[in-house]
Scaffold this motif. Structure first.
Motif, mmCIF file in Angstrom:
data_model
loop_
_atom_site.group_PDB
_atom_site.id
_atom_site.type_symbol
_atom_site.label_atom_id
_atom_site.label_comp_id
_atom_site.label_asym_id
_atom_site.label_seq_id
_atom_site.Cartn_x
_atom_site.Cartn_y
_atom_site.Cartn_z
ATOM 1 N N LYS A 179 0.834 -1.194 0.000
ATOM 2 C CA LYS A 179 0.000 0.000 0.000
ATOM 3 C C LYS A 179 0.874 1.252 0.000
ATOM 4 C CE LYS A 179 -3.638 -0.010 2.614
ATOM 5 N NZ LYS A 179 -4.470 0.069 3.850
ATOM 6 N N ILE A 180 0.555 2.172 -0.900
ATOM 7 C CA ILE A 180 1.249 3.464 -0.922
ATOM 8 C C ILE A 180 0.622 4.333 0.158
ATOM 9 C CG2 ILE A 180 1.803 5.497 -2.291
ATOM 10 C CD1 ILE A 180 1.390 3.761 -4.791
ATOM 11 N N SER A 181 1.423 4.761 1.093
ATOM 12 C CA SER A 181 0.875 5.511 2.212
ATOM 13 C C SER A 181 0.593 6.955 1.858
ATOM 14 C CB SER A 181 1.831 5.433 3.397
ATOM 15 O OG SER A 181 1.307 6.135 4.485
ATOM 16 N N ALA A 182 1.499 7.583 1.115
ATOM 17 C CA ALA A 182 1.307 9.004 0.817
ATOM 18 C C ALA A 182 1.964 9.346 -0.509
ATOM 19 C CB ALA A 182 1.880 9.878 1.926
ATOM 20 N N ILE A 183 1.357 10.270 -1.228
ATOM 21 C CA ILE A 183 1.906 10.774 -2.489
ATOM 22 C C ILE A 183 1.901 12.298 -2.420
ATOM 23 C CG2 ILE A 183 1.583 10.950 -4.979
ATOM 24 C CD1 ILE A 183 0.168 8.239 -4.898
ATOM 25 N N ASN A 184 3.078 12.896 -2.587
ATOM 26 C CA ASN A 184 3.211 14.350 -2.680
ATOM 27 C C ASN A 184 3.296 14.706 -4.162
ATOM 28 O OD1 ASN A 184 3.379 14.742 0.157
ATOM 29 N ND2 ASN A 184 5.478 13.985 0.083
ATOM 30 N N LEU A 185 2.220 15.214 -4.711
ATOM 31 C CA LEU A 185 2.125 15.385 -6.159
ATOM 32 C C LEU A 185 3.186 16.329 -6.715
ATOM 33 C CD1 LEU A 185 -1.759 15.512 -6.524
ATOM 34 C CD2 LEU A 185 -0.242 13.645 -7.217
ATOM 35 N N ASP A 186 3.465 17.430 -6.044
ATOM 36 C CA ASP A 186 4.445 18.382 -6.563
ATOM 37 C C ASP A 186 5.818 17.755 -6.709
ATOM 38 O OD1 ASP A 186 2.527 20.269 -6.744
ATOM 39 O OD2 ASP A 186 3.363 21.643 -5.253
ATOM 40 N N GLU A 187 6.148 16.836 -5.828
ATOM 41 C CA GLU A 187 7.455 16.199 -5.851
ATOM 42 C C GLU A 187 7.454 14.906 -6.652
ATOM 43 O OE1 GLU A 187 10.387 17.024 -4.585
ATOM 44 O OE2 GLU A 187 9.796 18.899 -3.642
ATOM 45 N N GLU A 188 6.346 14.173 -6.673
ATOM 46 C CA GLU A 188 6.377 12.792 -7.144
ATOM 47 C C GLU A 188 5.541 12.501 -8.390
ATOM 48 O OE1 GLU A 188 6.495 9.726 -3.843
ATOM 49 O OE2 GLU A 188 5.534 11.380 -2.778
ATOM 50 N N TYR A 189 4.698 13.430 -8.803
ATOM 51 C CA TYR A 189 3.741 13.100 -9.858
ATOM 52 C C TYR A 189 4.431 12.650 -11.140
ATOM 53 C CZ TYR A 189 -0.059 13.540 -13.223
ATOM 54 O OH TYR A 189 -0.984 13.280 -14.210
ATOM 55 N N ASP A 190 5.376 13.434 -11.646
ATOM 56 C CA ASP A 190 6.030 13.075 -12.905
ATOM 57 C C ASP A 190 6.752 11.737 -12.793
ATOM 58 O OD1 ASP A 190 5.121 15.391 -14.087
ATOM 59 O OD2 ASP A 190 6.951 16.539 -13.659
ATOM 60 N N HIS A 191 7.428 11.535 -11.675
ATOM 61 C CA HIS A 191 8.132 10.264 -11.479
ATOM 62 C C HIS A 191 7.146 9.091 -11.446
ATOM 63 C CE1 HIS A 191 10.952 7.312 -9.885
ATOM 64 N NE2 HIS A 191 10.072 7.058 -8.927
ATOM 65 N N LEU A 192 6.067 9.265 -10.706
ATOM 66 C CA LEU A 192 5.074 8.189 -10.614
ATOM 67 C C LEU A 192 4.492 7.841 -11.975
ATOM 68 C CD1 LEU A 192 2.980 8.913 -7.391
ATOM 69 C CD2 LEU A 192 4.274 6.848 -7.896
ATOM 70 N N MET A 193 4.118 8.855 -12.726
ATOM 71 C CA MET A 193 3.456 8.604 -14.002
ATOM 72 C C MET A 193 4.409 7.988 -15.037
ATOM 73 S SD MET A 193 0.410 9.380 -13.250
ATOM 74 C CE MET A 193 -0.632 9.686 -14.678
ATOM 75 N N SER A 194 5.705 8.019 -14.744
ATOM 76 C CA SER A 194 6.673 7.391 -15.655
ATOM 77 C C SER A 194 6.924 5.931 -15.310
ATOM 78 C CB SER A 194 8.005 8.152 -15.610
ATOM 79 O OG SER A 194 8.644 7.966 -14.357
ATOM 80 N N GLN A 195 6.366 5.464 -14.192
ATOM 81 C CA GLN A 195 6.605 4.090 -13.762
ATOM 82 C C GLN A 195 5.706 3.114 -14.522
ATOM 83 O OE1 GLN A 195 9.163 3.458 -11.342
ATOM 84 N NE2 GLN A 195 9.424 5.563 -12.059
ATOM 85 N N ALA A 196 6.280 1.969 -14.875
ATOM 86 C CA ALA A 196 5.537 0.980 -15.667
ATOM 87 C C ALA A 196 4.333 0.428 -14.904
ATOM 88 C CB ALA A 196 6.482 -0.149 -16.081
ATOM 89 N N TRP A 197 4.456 0.344 -13.583
ATOM 90 C CA TRP A 197 3.370 -0.253 -12.809
ATOM 91 C C TRP A 197 2.196 0.710 -12.600
ATOM 92 C CZ3 TRP A 197 2.155 2.195 -8.260
ATOM 93 C CH2 TRP A 197 3.138 3.007 -7.692
ATOM 94 N N VAL A 198 2.403 1.987 -12.883
ATOM 95 C CA VAL A 198 1.304 2.957 -12.741
ATOM 96 C C VAL A 198 0.507 2.948 -14.042
ATOM 97 C CG1 VAL A 198 0.690 5.360 -12.287
ATOM 98 C CG2 VAL A 198 2.665 4.349 -11.146
ATOM 99 N N LYS A 199 -0.542 2.161 -14.081
ATOM 100 C CA LYS A 199 -1.321 2.010 -15.298
ATOM 101 C C LYS A 199 -2.774 1.729 -14.947
ATOM 102 C CE LYS A 199 0.219 -2.818 -15.515
ATOM 103 N NZ LYS A 199 0.936 -3.833 -16.323
ATOM 104 N N TYR A 200 -3.591 1.704 -15.965
ATOM 105 C CA TYR A 200 -5.017 1.381 -15.831
ATOM 106 C C TYR A 200 -5.678 2.267 -14.764
ATOM 107 C CZ TYR A 200 -3.149 -2.699 -18.257
ATOM 108 O OH TYR A 200 -2.482 -3.513 -19.106
ATOM 109 N N GLY A 201 -6.385 1.603 -13.832
ATOM 110 C CA GLY A 201 -7.157 2.364 -12.854
ATOM 111 C C GLY A 201 -6.307 3.215 -11.931
ATOM 112 N N THR A 202 -5.126 2.696 -11.565
ATOM 113 C CA THR A 202 -4.243 3.472 -10.685
ATOM 114 C C THR A 202 -3.801 4.760 -11.356
ATOM 115 O OG1 THR A 202 -3.448 1.458 -9.601
ATOM 116 C CG2 THR A 202 -2.074 3.436 -9.397
ATOM 117 N N ARG A 203 -3.409 4.644 -12.628
ATOM 118 C CA ARG A 203 -2.957 5.823 -13.360
ATOM 119 C C ARG A 203 -4.074 6.851 -13.504
ATOM 120 N NH1 ARG A 203 1.400 6.536 -16.545
ATOM 121 N NH2 ARG A 203 1.341 8.220 -18.085
#
Length: 893
Positions: free
Chosen positions: A271-295
């Motif tokens: 489980k991902i506990s926290a996401i700081n969008l300003d710091e992590e959004y671009d990195h997260l969206m570049s990850q292969a596992w971030v897809k479908y409903g999660t993306r």
């Protein structure tokens, strides 16, 4: 309503939302809170009128403190009541939640309502609609993930939404919650694309005035995700979309999406506990596992938060975890927030405005020499390498001194956060950055700091000396750790820098704990979330090094001259005992033990339900159940009628009775002993923690207030404690209890018909015993409790990572040495069985199977949850505190 509170507390989970000021603000008195006080009197009307210090609100806060600290609860109540009621939270409820978790949802909402908080609820009914359409011979159609809604589908959906809304309203009313349905009239819409999707709406406006009026009148607004066009045509709207538009209109502090899964999960299934969008959004969206409903979910939440104030955050959580998410720092599900971009500086000249920097540094200092201290600090920094981290508005500032110049590791010298910085979560962003850029870090905190838990969570280890705690992370070599501890023990904070650092930097470096705040700003929070981009290290804190001390001694026989000065053992008459809450299984077991105790007499038993009936199973005297109020308890304590009070009440309920004992003591020389069997005081350092096999018995013997450990927690601590100094990671505990652990009040967890051929988890994460075990051992553990069909007894299977290669024989010897002479702990070879411990008064520990690597061992422990897990341990504590032999009246193993 009491059942709603109990269910809400049992449904606790794991992390929460934000960091807040430690300086509590008074909760404003509003129409909502005034109405709450009236409802609260009805809720707790079982004990007649009470003094104001035993108020309903205090009881509610204490109950919530079972899932978090009282400080956390007060802070979040203060935050949530600092805005207009409709701006507290928007909660989106999916159709699956309404069918599978309706009771948990309503219990959580009832609790919020009781403390004067009014979330706005919008619900869907997607799974139910699919089922009804199939029954009607209509195959659901979707285009680009949006349901195509023809006339027949709309009619079925409309009727379904009305029924689901009514079901939710009725369930809430059963729990004492006044709720108002809004099935139309809130969302205005146009056709999204009539040719493509039919009667599907795009929200164009929100009638928030009706919502505000409902809340002002004391009602929870319950909305369906149906909208209307200007000419009155009903349109279907996706519930997530409706919740987002509602949030844009109300700008709440929280937007909550209730989810069966309880959050978002990473590539490893964690489980991902926290996401700081300003710091992590671009990195997260570049990850292969971030897809479908999660993306899609992350993208939609970012688009939503970009239109809302920075103080707004989104939480994706399980419905049973609502209290933990809202009222604790550690939270429960996945928290998503905008965060803040951080800037950095490596010289004083890098700061554009020196006066602003001085103002930031001085806010943590008091006295006439404050500015002089800041000037000296800046002069020091001009000649010293450092790196500073801060946000644009300077709501947060951290300064790290690198290794060198007498500092064996990098040192966190300053960390100061304003109230605004906490509310926008800059503190977490900063520490995440520190962990990324500094593989090793050392800092100090005052030992009495109320927020030590937050630092423990950030650290790999710690050591205490002369009122200060030194923390560190990233220092993994045993020689390096031992040298660090040795230096700190010998030289204290001076070891953190060069020879003149103590005089120049003492106020900045040693105040790291309070410099999170300053006189009027917030301190560090209790615990931290783990971040999606940062793997957490195993926690090894101070007890890992202190638990190698010799096994503690214990009293084996009653001494006519009590060893700890307690008066009762030398009296000719037995100690007088009062049992508050005698109806439950634990109360009955304690009554049976007291009946055979040679030096204790049960004089009073209190149970509201059984008042007036004769107590069965007690042969020393005739005792009739009473319904003692806190006022009765106060007067009895004042007169010196009782030597020991045993509180056998549900979590969160005993505080008025404890307060009454305190009140009675004020006008009497008599001072009784209190033993609390609930979780209410297990985290209160002013109470002795009553686990004699692991806590100094002299501390228990000298105590007048003792928190009896939990049943799961007792077995888990005894099963792990001998290996704490050998931990190589987080122990995982899989626990299964008989259904007596769920109490006498009917629930799914003690329903034999439901349990037959079945096993039910209590909670998958964040159970209160997880926090209890972690707190007492000083090392984080994961705990997954379950309930099964047998009546009594608990089995733990504990997987323990080791920091070195060991054999099964080595480990078993460690346990045998540790528990040698402990009459209620039996170390066995094979994994112990529940049926062999049922009805017995101790704990069996065995298994000790090591995997092929030699660096993981599985240990098993069994305990009778009603005896050593509750009543027997209570009697141990009573014996010690009253001056009797520890095992008096207890058949030893």
């Amino acid at each position: 309503m009491l059942s709603a509170c109990a269910v809400a507390l049992r449904a606790g989970a794991r992390r929460s939302i934000r960091r807040l000021p430690s300086k509590s603000r008074a909760i404003p008195v509003t129409a909502a809170t005034a109405a709450t006080a009236v409802r609260g009197r009805r809720l707790f009307a079982s004990s007649a009128a009470r003094p104001t210090d035993l108020s309903t609100r205090g009881m509610i806060v204490q109950t919530l403190s079972s899932v978090g600290s009282k400080r956390e609860v007060q802070q979040y109540l203060s935050l949530f009541t600092s805005v207009s009621s409709q701006r507290f939270a928007v909660i989106k409820v999916g159709g699956a939640i309404l069918t599978d978790y309706l009771d948990e949802l309503c219990s959580s909402l009832a609790f919020l309502y009781t403390v004067g908080l009014y979330p706005v609820i919008v619900h869907g009914a997607g799974p139910q609609l699919n089922s009804l359409l199939e029954q009607a011979g209509v195959e659901p159609q979707f285009e680009e993930g949006i349901r195509v809604t023809d006339v027949k589908t709309l009619r079925v959906a409309r009727n379904l939404f009305l029924q689901e809304n009514l079901n939710l309203i009725n369930k809430l009313e059963e729990k004492g919650v006044h709720a108002q349905p809004f099935t139309t009239g809130i969302f205005r819409a146009d056709y999204l694309n009539k040719d493509k999707w039919g009667y599907v709406g795009k929200v164009t406006g929100v009638n928030k005035e009706s919502i505000e009026t409902a809340i002002q009148n004391g009602y929870l607004p319950i909305l369906t995700s149906m909208a209307e066009t200007e000419d009155g045509q009903i349109l279907n709207v996706n519930a997530d979309v409706a919740a987002a538009e509602l949030a844009r209109a109300l700008e709440p502090l929280k937007v909550v999406y209730l989810s069966e899964k309880g959050g978002l999960f990473d590539a490893a299934g964690q489980k991902i506990s926290a996401i700081n969008l300003d710091e992590e959004y671009d990195h997260l969206m570049s990850q292969a596992w971030v897809k479908y409903g999660t993306r899609l979910k992350i993208k939609e939440i970012k688009e939503l938060l970009d239109t809302l104030p920075r103080t707004t955050s989104v939480a994706i959580i399980h419905p049973g975890d609502l209290q933990k998410e809202l009222f604790t720092d550690s939270g429960a599900g996945t928290l998503i927030r905008r965060g803040n971009k951080l800037l950095s500086a490596t010289s004083v000249s890098d700061f554009k405005d020196l006066e602003t920097l001085k103002a930031v540094l001085i806010r943590d200092r008091e006295g006439p020499d404050a500015m002089a201290t800041v000037d000296k600090y800046l002069e020091f920094l001009k000649d010293t390498p450092f790196k500073a981290y801060y946000d644009g508005p300077m709501n947060a500032l951290a300064i790290v001194l690198p290794r060198g110049n007498g500092r064996p590791q990098a040192t966190l010298a300053t960390l100061t956060i304003t109230k605004s910085g906490w509310l926008t979560h800059v503190a977490d962003n900063i520490f995440t950055t520190l962990q990324k850029e500094h593989p090793q870090l050392v800092w100090t905190v005052k030992e009495d700091d109320e927020n030590l838990g937050w630092f423990f969570d950030k650290a790999d280890g710690s050591i205490t000396r002369d009122g200060s705690v030194m923390f560190w992370y990233g220092i993994e070599g045993s020689d390096e750790v031992m040298q660090l501890m040795k230096d700190f023990t010998l030289h204290g904070r001076a070891m953190l820098g060069d020879s003149n650092l103590e005089s120049r930097l003492d106020r900045a470096a040693s105040n790291a704990s309070r410099s999170f705040a300053g006189p009027a700003a917030p301190r560090a929070a209790q615990q931290a979330r783990a971040y999606s981009t940062l793997a957490r290290r195993p926690a090894l804190s101070a007890p890992a090094f202190s638990q190698t001390q010799a096994r503690r001694g214990y009293v084996t026989t009653t001494n006519p001259n009590p060893p700890y000065g307690k008066k009762n053992a030398s009296k000719s008459q037995p100690a007088r005992v009062a049992l508050i809450g005698a109806r439950g299984y634990t109360g009955q077991e304690l009554i049976r033990l007291l009946d055979s105790h040679p030096n204790m007499d049960l004089c009073h038993v209190s149970s509201r339900e059984l008042a007036g009936k004769k107590l069965e199973g007690y042969t020393k005297r005739d005792v009739v159940y009473e319904n003692l109020s806190p006022e009765d308890v106060r007067d009895m304590e004042k007169r010196g009628d009782i030597d020991c009070w045993v509180m056998a009440l549900p979590n969160g309920v005993c505080k008025p009775f404890v307060d009454a004992v305190y009140e009675g003591r004020k006008s009497s020389s008599h001072k009784s002993v209190i033993v609390d069997l609930s979780a209410d005081y297990r985290f209160d350092k002013t109470w002795a923690y009553g686990l004699p096999e692991l806590v100094a018995r002299a501390d228990i013997a000298q105590a007048t207030q003792i928190a009896n450990p939990g049943c799961y927690a007792t077995a888990a601590q005894l099963g792990i404690s001998p290996l704490v100094e050998h931990l190589g990671g987080m122990p995982h505990i899989f626990g299964v209890s008989g259904y007596s652990g769920a109490g006498t009040k009917p629930s799914p967890k003690n329903d034999v018909s439901l349990l037959t051929g079945n096993i039910i988890p209590y909670s998958l994460t964040g159970h209160i015993h997880e926090r209890e075990v972690s707190s007492q051992l000083g090392a984080n553990v994961a705990f997954i409790p379950h309930v099964a069909v047998w009546f009594r007894g608990i089995h733990h299977t504990i997987s323990i990572p080791l920091n070195k290669t060991m054999t099964s024989r080595d480990i078993r010897q460690i346990y045998q040495d540790r528990y040698a002479g402990e009459k209620l702990v039996k170390v066995v070879g094979e994994a112990p069985l529940v049926k062999n411990i049922s009805g017995k008064h101790g704990v069996e520990i065995g298994g000790f199977e090591v995997d092929k690597s030699g660096k993981r061992v599985v240990v098993c422990a069994t305990i009778d949850n009603l005896l050593k897990g509750a009543a027997t341990q209570c009697l141990q504590n009573m014996n010690l505190a009253l001056g009797y032999a520890e095992y008096e009246g207890i058949p030893v193993m």
